[in-house]
Design a protein around this motif. Structure first.
Motif, short mmCIF file in Angstrom:
data_model
loop_
_atom_site.label_atom_id
_atom_site.label_comp_id
_atom_site.label_asym_id
_atom_site.label_seq_id
_atom_site.Cartn_x
_atom_site.Cartn_y
_atom_site.Cartn_z
N ILE A 377 22.27 27.22 -48.14
CA ILE A 377 21.07 28.22 -48.24
C ILE A 377 20.69 29.16 -47.54
CG2 ILE A 377 18.36 28.09 -48.97
CD1 ILE A 377 19.11 25.63 -50.21
N LYS A 378 20.74 28.75 -46.06
CA LYS A 378 20.45 29.85 -44.98
C LYS A 378 21.60 31.02 -44.94
CE LYS A 378 19.62 29.99 -39.95
NZ LYS A 378 19.87 29.31 -38.89
N ASP A 379 22.77 30.53 -45.26
CA ASP A 379 23.86 31.74 -45.19
C ASP A 379 23.70 32.53 -46.49
OD1 ASP A 379 25.04 30.59 -43.09
OD2 ASP A 379 26.78 29.84 -43.92
N LEU A 380 23.20 31.93 -47.63
CA LEU A 380 23.01 32.89 -48.89
C LEU A 380 21.86 33.65 -48.75
CD1 LEU A 380 23.86 30.40 -51.74
CD2 LEU A 380 25.30 31.93 -50.85
N MET A 382 20.66 35.06 -45.96
CA MET A 382 21.07 36.23 -45.35
C MET A 382 21.35 37.45 -45.90
SD MET A 382 20.91 35.18 -42.10
CE MET A 382 20.80 33.65 -41.18
N GLU A 383 21.79 37.34 -47.31
CA GLU A 383 22.48 38.20 -48.18
C GLU A 383 21.25 38.81 -48.91
OE1 GLU A 383 25.49 39.18 -48.32
OE2 GLU A 383 26.39 38.26 -46.77
N MET A 384 20.12 38.36 -48.91
CA MET A 384 18.88 38.72 -49.39
C MET A 384 19.06 38.88 -50.88
SD MET A 384 16.93 38.88 -46.80
CE MET A 384 15.40 39.82 -47.12
N PRO A 385 19.34 37.49 -51.55
CA PRO A 385 19.09 37.60 -53.00
C PRO A 385 17.65 37.90 -53.53
CG PRO A 385 19.51 35.52 -52.16
CD PRO A 385 19.52 36.35 -50.88
N ARG A 386 17.46 37.94 -54.84
CA ARG A 386 16.16 38.30 -55.43
C ARG A 386 15.47 36.96 -55.27
NH1 ARG A 386 15.15 37.03 -60.78
NH2 ARG A 386 17.23 37.34 -61.09
N GLU A 387 16.29 35.87 -55.47
CA GLU A 387 15.50 34.41 -55.34
C GLU A 387 16.71 33.15 -55.36
OE1 GLU A 387 13.21 33.79 -58.95
OE2 GLU A 387 13.63 31.40 -58.52
N ILE A 388 16.45 32.27 -54.46
CA ILE A 388 17.05 31.31 -54.37
C ILE A 388 16.28 29.92 -54.96
CG2 ILE A 388 18.40 29.39 -53.00
CD1 ILE A 388 19.06 31.45 -50.95
N ALA A 389 16.90 29.61 -56.14
CA ALA A 389 16.06 28.28 -56.71
C ALA A 389 16.90 26.94 -56.58
CB ALA A 389 15.93 28.57 -58.18
N ILE A 390 15.88 25.89 -56.24
CA ILE A 390 16.41 24.92 -55.88
C ILE A 390 15.93 23.61 -56.89
CG2 ILE A 390 17.00 23.01 -53.85
CD1 ILE A 390 15.97 25.41 -52.13
N PHE A 391 16.82 22.96 -57.36
CA PHE A 391 16.43 21.64 -58.22
C PHE A 391 17.38 20.34 -57.53
CE2 PHE A 391 17.46 18.87 -61.22
CZ PHE A 391 16.42 18.18 -61.69
N ASP A 392 16.56 19.33 -57.19
CA ASP A 392 17.31 17.91 -56.95
C ASP A 392 16.57 16.99 -57.65
OD1 ASP A 392 19.18 16.69 -54.35
OD2 ASP A 392 17.55 15.53 -55.39
N PRO A 393 17.41 16.32 -58.44
CA PRO A 393 16.59 15.25 -59.18
C PRO A 393 16.05 14.39 -58.29
CG PRO A 393 19.08 14.90 -59.21
CD PRO A 393 18.80 16.24 -58.46
N GLY A 394 16.07 13.83 -57.06
CA GLY A 394 15.65 12.78 -56.42
C GLY A 394 14.69 12.97 -55.22
N CYS A 395 14.90 14.33 -54.49
CA CYS A 395 14.05 14.65 -53.47
C CYS A 395 12.84 15.15 -53.84
CB CYS A 395 14.86 15.80 -52.77
SG CYS A 395 16.51 15.32 -52.19
N ALA A 396 11.82 14.87 -53.04
CA ALA A 396 10.30 15.46 -53.05
C ALA A 396 10.41 16.80 -52.81
CB ALA A 396 9.46 14.67 -52.28
N SER A 397 9.48 17.71 -53.67
CA SER A 397 9.67 19.08 -53.28
C SER A 397 9.20 19.45 -51.66
CB SER A 397 8.66 19.86 -54.19
OG SER A 397 9.15 19.68 -55.41
N ALA A 398 7.93 18.54 -51.30
CA ALA A 398 7.66 18.95 -49.91
C ALA A 398 8.49 18.70 -48.95
CB ALA A 398 6.39 18.06 -49.66
N GLU A 399 9.27 17.74 -49.08
CA GLU A 399 10.47 17.30 -47.93
C GLU A 399 11.51 18.38 -48.11
OE1 GLU A 399 11.74 13.24 -48.51
OE2 GLU A 399 9.54 12.63 -48.25
#
Ligand code: UDX
Length: 516
Positions: A377-380, A382-399
């Motif tokens: 995510i950090k490498d991506l 750097m390329e200044m995309p409009r948005e990086i959206a993340i979904f994980d079925p198990g992890c809490a968003s705050a973490e």
């Protein structure tokens, strides 16, 4: 030394909690106390929502902590029933550190040993300050003859350091210090503890040392066959733990190196086929040969650094460089993945949305620490995309957010990162979807034959759903421009949601969503 009646675990984390629970479960005659200074964590261990998710853990904890044993009964022709039995509880989680240490015959030190972030050895040496501090408390309060066991993964020589601290505070008392490293993997902790490949106990090769080892061996002997309990000297035991993890990581880096070659060869060589073929050799075996975006987790990198640091200290520079190459390969693999994404999207991410499916460092766990996803995510970013959206079925968003915030992104890069609890929203309008954790929900049939022939990147796209189409082992990225049109809705099904049903947890907390 005789038979243990009371055991204390100092540190209620990923290792201490499950290990204590399984030991208590199999030794109903031993009182097991797990202590930690973190009140929140202890509160959680005392609830139905344990601080870590591990299959089968709650059942074991309920039996030992509450005395409620659940047994599933299957009778032919009848639906399965659950029988509840009672037993004497013998597992207590508390913050009463001193009391638990005072009464213990065996004290397991299971505190955290992260990599040092500053000073000498920063970035490679393990920070053993939590062990030092726990040992000082043990030294002040442990009873004569108590056995002190280092369970945390530690640099070689830590048992000696523990012994020195004990002697300094209690010169008149002889304590035996043992090494008993843990080999459990996250997500399969209970299975690994119930059916260990081996239990390793390192002790001084003196009469007192061997006697102490025998006491600890008895505790494990309650459920582990004697042939699987290996006793060696303390230093061999400490070293074996580091080497085991380093060699597992080495296998992953080796197969990842092969995946890079397959991709560049462009002749249809498929890393999965290579892996299958070499794994059939009984001398090599098929485990840990799955290529991917690299290994994450809190152990491999730390232990490789520790081993290399030791080699460097011993002036064995070639040996140190040899082990460090495993890490360099891992770094290159994840960077190559990010480079591939940018290249496939015509060299620029500006104005584009990138979806990330999976953030945990591996499937079956809610652990976000040292996740490969953060680096990608950090490498991506750097390329200044409009948005990086993340979904994980198990992890809490705050973490997830917390991990990303530690990655050192600029405020404008951080602003573009969204953490979503709905996979559909995550992938909608994305130019590329990166599968970074091999959750079973994201796995499925292989893409069409085109994918086999071009493992570089699967631009082929999901005809019916994401879950059916992605195979991380080929480092595929599903280009989902078409998903904006959302073909999966045509079937009226939501494959990810179907595969990740919420358990009956009234709070629907993130832990309960995993593997349910
Ligand atoms: C590891 C060791 O397996 C365990 O014995 C030790 O006690 C602690 O460290 P863990 O870090 O929990 O356990 O996870 P593991 O299952 O070993 O996976 C580590 C990383 O390697 C994950 O990111 C996983 O996705 C990756 N991996 C694993 C691969 O990339 N390919 C594989 O074939 C196996």
């Amino acid at each position: 030394f005789g038979v243990a009646r009371s055991i204390c675990f100092v540190g209620a984390g990923f290792v201490g909690g499950p290990t204590a629970a399984v030991i208590a479960y199999h030794n109903p005659h031993i009182q097991v106390n797990v202590v930690d200074l973190n009140e929140e964590r202890i509160k959680s261990w005392n609830s139905a929502h344990l601080p870590i998710h591990e299959d089968g853990l709650l059942k074991v904890v309920r039996a030992a902590r509450d005395g409620t044993v659940e047994k599933t009964i299957a009778l032919p022709g009848l639906p399965r029933a659950i029988e509840l039995k009672q037993r004497q509880p013998n597992l207590v989680f508390s913050t009463r550190v001193v009391d638990a240490i005072e009464e213990a015959d065996i004290i397991f030190i299971c505190v955290n040993t992260p990599t040092k972030t500053h000073g000498i050895g920063a970035g490679s040496m393990a920070d053993v300050s939590a062990i030092e501090s726990a040992t000082r408390t043990v030294a002040k309060h442990a009873k004569q003859g108590a056995i002190v066991v280092e369970k945390s993964t530690v640099p070689c020589g830590t048992a000696q350091m523990i012994q020195d601290i004990l002697r300094y505070y209690r010169p008149d008392v002889e304590f035996e210090v043992l090494s008993n490293p843990e080999f459990l993997a996250e997500g399969t902790a209970v299975e690994n503890l119930m059916h260990p490949d081996r239990i390793l106990i390192g002790s001084a090769q003196t009469l007192a040392g061997l006697r102490a080892a025998a006491v600890v061996k008895d505790v494990y002997g309650a459920w582990v066959p004697a042939a699987r309990i290996v006793t060696v000297n303390t230093f061999s035991s400490e070293l074996a733990k580091l080497v085991a993890n380093t060699m597992l990581a080495q296998r992953i880096s080796s197969i990842n190196a092969v995946s890079a070659m397959c991709e560049e060869l462009g002749l249809g060589a498929d890393v999965e086929d290579v892996s299958l073929a070499i794994g059939k050799d009984a001398r090599l075996g098929s485990n840990f040969l799955q290529a991917g975006v690299g290994f994450g987790g809190s152990c491999f990198e730390k232990d490789i650094l520790n081993l290399a640091y030791l080699a460097r200290e011993l002036h064995l520079d070639v040996v140190a460089d040899y082990w460090l190459a495993v890490l360099r390969m891992n770094e290159d693999q994840r960077q190559r993945f990010a480079r591939n994404v940018v290249r496939e999207l015509n060299g620029s991410l500006r104005g584009k949305k990138i979806a990330i499916l999976g953030f945990a460092f591996k499937d079956g766990t809610n652990d976000t620490r040292n996740s490969i996803a953060v680096h990608v995510i950090k490498d991506l970013a750097m390329e200044m995309p409009r948005e990086i959206a993340i979904f994980d079925p198990g992890c809490a968003s705050a973490e997830i957010r917390e991990e990303i915030e530690k990655a050192g992104l600029t405020p404008s890069q951080l602003e573009r990162i969204k953490i979503l609890t709905n996979w559909r929203e995550c992938v909608q309008e994305a130019s590329a979807v990166c599968i970074l954790t091999q959750w079973k929900q994201f796995r499925g049939r292989k893409l069409g034959s085109g994918n086999k022939k071009a493992p570089k990147l699967a631009i082929a796209w999901a005809k019916s759903c994401v879950a059916d189409k992605v195979d991380i082992s080929e480092m595929d990225i599903l280009a989902l421009e078409e998903l904006a049109r959302d073909k999966s809705s045509a079937t009226g099904e939501d494959p990810l949601e179907r595969l990740v049903p919420l358990a009956s947890c009234p709070e629907q907390c993130s832990h309960c969503r995993i593997g349910s």
